[in-house]
Motif scaffolding. Structure first.
Motif, mmCIF file in Angstrom:
data_model
loop_
_atom_site.group_PDB
_atom_site.id
_atom_site.type_symbol
_atom_site.label_atom_id
_atom_site.label_comp_id
_atom_site.label_asym_id
_atom_site.label_seq_id
_atom_site.Cartn_x
_atom_site.Cartn_y
_atom_site.Cartn_z
ATOM 1 N N ILE A 125 0.852 -1.190 0.000
ATOM 2 C CA ILE A 125 0.000 0.000 0.000
ATOM 3 C C ILE A 125 0.888 1.239 0.000
ATOM 4 N N ASP A 126 0.633 2.142 -0.920
ATOM 5 C CA ASP A 126 1.419 3.370 -1.028
ATOM 6 C C ASP A 126 0.912 4.375 -0.004
ATOM 7 N N VAL A 127 1.465 4.292 1.210
ATOM 8 C CA VAL A 127 1.025 5.168 2.290
ATOM 9 C C VAL A 127 1.359 6.624 1.983
ATOM 10 N N SER A 128 2.512 6.858 1.326
ATOM 11 C CA SER A 128 2.910 8.230 1.011
ATOM 12 C C SER A 128 1.899 8.900 0.084
ATOM 13 N N GLU A 129 1.344 8.128 -0.826
ATOM 14 C CA GLU A 129 0.335 8.672 -1.731
ATOM 15 C C GLU A 129 -0.922 9.056 -0.966
ATOM 16 N N ALA A 130 -1.319 8.220 -0.013
ATOM 17 C CA ALA A 130 -2.500 8.538 0.800
ATOM 18 C C ALA A 130 -2.251 9.785 1.649
ATOM 19 N N THR A 131 -1.047 9.887 2.225
ATOM 20 C CA THR A 131 -0.711 11.058 3.040
ATOM 21 C C THR A 131 -0.701 12.318 2.193
#
Length: 266
Positions: A125-131
């Motif tokens: 999961i691309d957490v940086s994209e969500a942030t």
């Protein structure tokens, strides 16, 4: 942990048969304990019963509990059995209550051993994209973004807004799910039937991160006797999102009984 109940109130039941029934029950892998309940009569050999109970207790590792009804000589017998290290009770009600404490203890021990972690790395999961998406919304002044604005973030964490039909009667009712901040423990997840959240005792609460066992436990506490692999998956994914995005302070969602859709309330 199952309990086998062996009981007799008639003198026609032989003492050794009474103990043999208990021994057979304890041989089952599904049986974790046995409760011997006896309302003695003058025809029953109490001393022989005592010896057989002690032998049963010493020859196997599972729990043996004894409930001897009555007073007088039964009080002394309960004392003797208890001194041998066997839990004794005067009434069936207190015996069942005692066993329920053991089940609760076993459950708590199982939950205490859980060391769940975030699923973000495992499922890439691309957490940086969500942030980045959240920060962009905040910069635009959207402190409480609408569900449509959060749809991409939900998708990143594999949370779908539409669920499959549930076979269970209880789980086909409107369900309320929320994320909130506890003053002591921080982020928490609450699960209940729609409308029941107004009564705090009707809502089951768990602290993320959640693994499968903890998600199952939350569902069981909210809807006793029910199972839902789909709801388990949703809770695990929601838990991951909450852990990875501390910016999320609160979230509420409900599932309609008719459309089977999850709607983000706020």
């Amino acid at each position: 942990m199952a309990l086998a109940l062996v009981t007799t109130v008639w003198a026609s039941c032989a003492t050794d048969l009474f103990i043999d029934l208990a021994a057979n029950a304890l041989q089952s892998d599904e049986c974790g304990a046995v409760l011997l309940t006896l309302s003695p009569t003058a025809l029953i050999d109490i001393d022989s019963l005592y010896d057989l109970i002690i032998k049963l207790h010493r020859t196997q590792k599972k729990l043996v509990m004894v409930c001897l009804l009555g007073g007088g000589g039964m009080t002394n017998m309960r004392t003797r059995i208890n001194e041998a290290g066997i839990p004794t009770f005067r009434t069936p009600e207190t015996a069942i209550e005692g066993f329920q404490f053991l089940v609760q203890f076993q459950r708590n021990q199982l939950l205490a051993k859980q060391s769940p972690d975030s699923h973000a790395f495992r499922f890439k999961i691309d957490v940086s994209e969500a942030t980045k998406t959240l920060n962009h919304l905040f910069k635009k002044g959207e402190k409480t973004p609408h569900a449509d604005a959060l749809r991409d973030i939900f998708e990143l964490f594999h949370i779908r807004l539409i669920t499959r039909r549930q076979a269970s009667n209880q789980l086909s009712a409107p369900i309320h799910l929320r994320v909130f901040q506890d003053n002591v423990f921080g982020p928490a997840i609450g699960l209940s039937l729609e409308g029941a959240q107004q009564h705090k005792q009707a809502e089951a609460v768990a602290l993320p991160p959640l693994n499968t066992i903890l998600a199952k436990d939350l569902i069981q506490r909210a809807f006793p006797g029910e199972e839902s692999f789909e709801l388990e998956s949703l809770l695990r994914n929601l838990s991951t999102m909450v852990c990875e995005l501390p910016e999320i302070e609160s979230l509420e969602a409900r599932r309609c009984a008719t459309s089977r859709q999850w709607q983000c309330l706020r």
